[in-house]
Every structure is written in structure tokens, then in C-alpha cells.
Design an enzyme around this catalytic site. Structure first.
Site: not given
Ligand code: 8GT
Ligand code: MN
Length: 462
Positions: A280, A282, A386
Site C-alpha cells: 500500500d 502510507d 492509507d
Molecule cells: P508494505 O510495503 O507491506 O506496505 O510495508 P510497510 O509500509 O512497512 O507496512 P504497513 O503495514 O503499510 O505499515 C507501515 C508501518 O506503520 C508499520 O511499521 C506498522 O507497524 C505501522 N503502523 C502504525 N499504526 C498502524 C496501523 O494502524 N495500521 C497499519 N497497517 N500499520 C500501522 O504505527
Molecule cells: Mn505500507
């Protein structure tokens, strides 16, 4: 041409060994194991000898600075010193770039860790996650079990996996798991946006094994999120590229700035850590003057008007006043946020690879009798986004929290708790001894409060 040949395989004809990241002891151990006839004549040097030789166009005289440190000790018959570099058990005290030299091991351990998480076996999940994370930070590839000596985070189970991969190239536990009905179903079902482990297990228990079966079921009820998940399944499960993330960033920024030019949009998550792909995109949205609660709604509406909105789900902020940081390392935060699926026009994506799937396999032939066949080409891709609305005073904490990786964040909180007697979450940092909240405008200030060396976002791929 330069009077020497470079081999990356060891043999009796090798005269000089150059290394960038190994200690002399490591190399010496390795040579001993190879049982070469000329082992005692080998020169073990650091990379500077090689670069000097390349520059000179010939093998240069060995100078003092070309030698590895410990070698000097050996020559003067001093006992070997204990290794000076100790690796921390906490990911927030290590630098983990995307250059993972131990992928063969971490791929296996990640799969096993995930399955322990599925099984709610927290102990094993934590143990495997820490081991795989430590391997991602190592500046060398594990090539024998003694490489693990002195490293934290390895127990009997994780060692056994590594040993098996060293011997056989694969882990039988991983191979068995990848054929396991339950694991396969959980992986498949949770790959649908809006489907968590509980739902996946329910479908599995009811006998479902494929998405087609689930979709065809007349008894199952789906949430709005799951319906969107099925509708855009292909696109969402096709990784987001960096170029796509940049195109999405453009859209979000333009939409927000047309309305409020003083609002900051910050790309975070995996892309901020330098990843080339993600599941996704963010973003943190913040403003020096705090935004009112309708702001996010307005932005969603503006995206909708442009025909860019395929799905949205707004979560309202759940924290009125500042309370103590959460004790749970994995807790959700309390910011107002929105989970979106955006319709990204592929023409807006730079450096995109030609998408073969959108080209019709059979070209319609106009033979004058058949009516003209118009082939529909899907010129857009559904992308998960997000958006998190963050008050200015909490921005640094939110940025640190949302940049990840998950393991980096878990260890940062664990370190804060056990080593500093403080509490950290996405909203703030609390000193339990002094009974005060510690303010920070930047991530650097948070690291400083915690007496940690600053770790750049691209070094947080733990
Ligand atoms: P990806 O390439 O799979 O998107 O990897 P990512 O970007 O590292 O993972 P993500 O699931 O999109 O989350 C990014 C970071 O935000 C993670 O380290 C996660 O621990 C942190 N995070 C928060 N709050 C929340 C939340 O409410 N939802 C999600 N999905 N992640 C959160 O601090
Ligand atoms: Mn992400």
C-alpha cells in the site's frame, strides 16, 4: 590485463584473499575448513589492497594499511582478542538496509514466523521474528554455524532451521508448511483486503479452500471492505511500484494543496524506507495549525469528484486527551485515518513497464462482415492508500511509528521500556521516572531522548 585474475571461488591457485566485512579470524576459520595445500602462504587483506591494485593496474606491494587488524596480532604471537563488535538484540540499535545478505535464511524464517503468528504462538513468533530481523542486519552471509557464535536472538529452533538450510539448501519445515492445507487457506484468504485471521479461519473451518468457492457461497455475508477486496483483488495483490507510489503522492498532494496549501503530505511506510515495492502507500497529513475533523472528509470528497475513489473507510480519532503511551508494542494508534482504494490512471505513472495483460491477446480483424469489435483496455490500477491525520506536536512520533518496519517499531518500544524506563507510541514519549512527556519536533530528537544513535529510515528495514 592487470597482472591478476579475480575469482570468487576458492581454489589452490588463489594467492590473495580480499574482504570488506569479515574479520581475519572468520576468513582464517573458513580457509582452515577448505584444507588447501597453500593455506599458510595466502595473503589475507582488506579491500583497500584490491582497490589500490585496480587503480595501479597491477598488484601493489602490501602495506601495513592493507592488512586486516588481527593478522598483526597473530604475527606477533599475541593471543587473539575477543571480538570487539557486539551486535545488539534490539533492531533499533542496528542498521538494516535493504541489502539483505541472508535472504535464503530470512525468507524461510519469515514464513515460519508468520505461521506462528497465525497459530497465536506468541513466544515462537517473537523468537523467529527477532532471529530473521537480526540476520537482515548482518554485513556478511552466514556460511557455517560458527558464524552465529556471539550473536543474540538465536535459540535452538532458529539455529536448527539455519543448519538445515546450510546443509540442504532448504528447510523441510517450510516445505511442509507450503503444502499445508490450513496454512495455504489462511495465506490466501487473508490476502483479501478486509479479511483478517478470524474470518480466514472461519471460512477454512466451513470447508472453503479457494476464493472462487468463497465468492460463490450463498451463505456467507461480506463486509463492504471485503466486497471491495474481492472486486479489486488482482490489482491490490499486485505490488505497488515506487513509480506508482509517486504518482499517487502527486494526486494526494495536488488534491490537498488545491484546498489547503499549508498542509503537509509526507510519504511514510515501506516507501520511506527505500523499498521499491509495497502493499500500500502510507501518508501522514499534518498542518502547523491543527486541522478540523472535517478536513479528511473534504479531501475524500475531492478525490471522489475527480473519479479517483474506489473505496474509503474513515476511522475517527479515538483519543481526546493525551494519555499514557500504550504498553502494547503492536497497538493501533488513535489518529483519525482513512483506508482508501484509489483508481490510478496508468498514464500518470512514469517508467511504467508495458502491461502485457492489458493488450488484447487476439486482435480483432476487420474483414468487412463482422461488426467492429472494440477491445476494452483497463487503463487504471486499484491502489491501497492509507491517510493518517496527525496533530503537529505528535508528528515526529507518528512519522517514526508509521515508517516501520514492524520489527523495528516493536524493538524500539521494547528498548524504550526495558532500557530507558520510558514509554513510546505513535503519539508521544513518556519518562516514567521523571513523570513527564518528552517533546520532539523531529525523529532525531526522539532518538536523542532515548540515547540511541540516529538510524536513517532506509536503515530500519529490520
Ligand atoms: P508494505 O510495503 O507491506 O506496505 O510495508 P510497510 O509500509 O512497512 O507496512 P504497513 O503495514 O503499510 O505499515 C507501515 C508501518 O506503520 C508499520 O511499521 C506498522 O507497524 C505501522 N503502523 C502504525 N499504526 C498502524 C496501523 O494502524 N495500521 C497499519 N497497517 N500499520 C500501522 O504505527
Ligand atoms: Mn505500507
Amino acid at each position: 590485463k592487470k597482472g591478476f585474475r579475480v575469482d570468487d571461488v576458492m581454489s589452490d591457485s588463489v594467492t590473495h584473499i580480499v574482504t570488506e566485512n569479515n574479520s581475519w579470524n572468520e576468513i582464517w576459520d573458513w580457509i582452515q575448513n577448505l584444507k588447501l595445500s597453500n593455506a599458510d602462504k595466502l595473503k589475507i587483506l582488506n579491500i583497500s589492497w584490491f582497490t589500490d591494485s585496480m587503480a595501479a593496474g597491477k598488484p601493489v606491494e602490501i602495506e601495513e594499511r592493507h592488512k586486516l587488524q588481527v593478522q598483526k596480532m597473530i604475527q606477533s604471537n599475541l593471543p587473539l582478542p575477543a571480538p570487539v563488535v557486539t551486535i545488539s538484540q534490539y533492531a533499533c540499535q542496528r542498521r538494516s538496509t535493504l541489502n539483505n545478505r541472508n535472504k535464503i535464511f530470512t525468507d524461510a524464517l519469515d514464513i515460519l514466523a508468520e505461521n506462528f503468528e497465525f497459530n497465536e504462538n506468541d513466544g515462537a513468533h517473537v523468537a523467529f521474528s527477532r532471529a530473521t530481523s537480526l540476520l537482515k542486519s548482518l554485513p556478511f552471509t552466514i556460511s557455517k554455524m560458527t558464524n552465529l557464535e556471539g550473536l543474540p536472538c538465536f535459540g535452538d529452533q532458529t539455529r536448527a532451521i539455519i543448519e538445515e538450510i546450510l546443509e540442504d539448501g532448504v528447510s523441510s519445515k517450510v516445505e511442509d508448511l507450503q503444502c499445508d492445507e490450513k496454512y495455504k487457506a489462511r495465506k490466501l484468504f487473508t490476502s483479501v483486503f478486509g479479511v483478517g485471521l478470524k474470518t480466514a479461519d472461519k471460512w477454512y473451518m466451513q470447508g472453503f479452500r479457494t476464493l472462487e468457492e468463497v465468492k460463490a457461497s450463498k451463505d456467507l455475508k461480506f463486509t463492504k471492505m471485503q466486497k471491495a477486496g474481492f472486486l479489486y483483488y488482482e490489482d491490490i495483490n499486485n505490488a505497488v511500484t515506487r513509480s506508482e507510489a509517486e504518482a499517487v503522492a502527486q494526486i494526494i498532494e495536488t488534491t490537498i494543496h488545491a484546498y489547503r496549501p499549508d498542509v503537509n503530505v509526507t510519504l511514510t511506510g515501506g516507501f520511506r524506507r527505500g523499498k521499491e515495492i509495497g502493499h500500500d502507500v502510507d501518508f501522514l497529513i499534518s498542518c502547523p495549525e491543527n486541522l478540523n475533523e472535517n478536513f479528511l472528509c473534504k479531501i475524500i470528497n475531492k478525490l471522489d469528484i475527480q473519479g479517483l475513489l474506489l473505496y474509503y473507510d474513515i476511522m475517527e480519532a479515538t483519543l481526546e486527551k493525551r494519555t499514557f503511551p500504550s504498553k502494547k508494542y503492536d497497538a493501533m494508534d488513535h489518529f483519525q485515518k482513512c483506508f482508501l482504494i484509489l483508481k490510478l490512471n496508468k498514464a500518470l505513472v512514469k517508467n511504467r513497464v508495458l502491461d502485457v495483460s492489458s493488450v488484447p491477446a487476439v486482435r480483432p480483424i476487420d474483414n468487412g462482415t463482422e461488426p467492429e469489435v472494440k477491445t476494452q483496455i483497463k487503463d487504471w490500477k486499484a491502489i491501497r492508500v492509507d491517510l493518517v491525520v496527525v496533530p503537529a506536536q505528535q508528528f515526529a512520533f507518528a512519522l517514526l511509528g508509521w515508517t516501520g518496519s514492524r520489527q523495528f517499531e516493536r524493538d524500539l518500544r521494547r528498548y524504550t521500556n526495558y532500557e530507558k524506563n520510558m514509554m513510546l507510541d505513535n503519539h508521544g514519549l513518556y519518562d516514567k521516572v521523571k513523570n513527564v512527556f518528552l517533546n520532539a519536533k523531529t525523529e532525531e530528537e526522539i532518538f536523542a531522548h532515548l540515547d540511541l544513535e540516529y538510524i536513517e529510515p532506509w536503515e530500519r528495514n529490520a
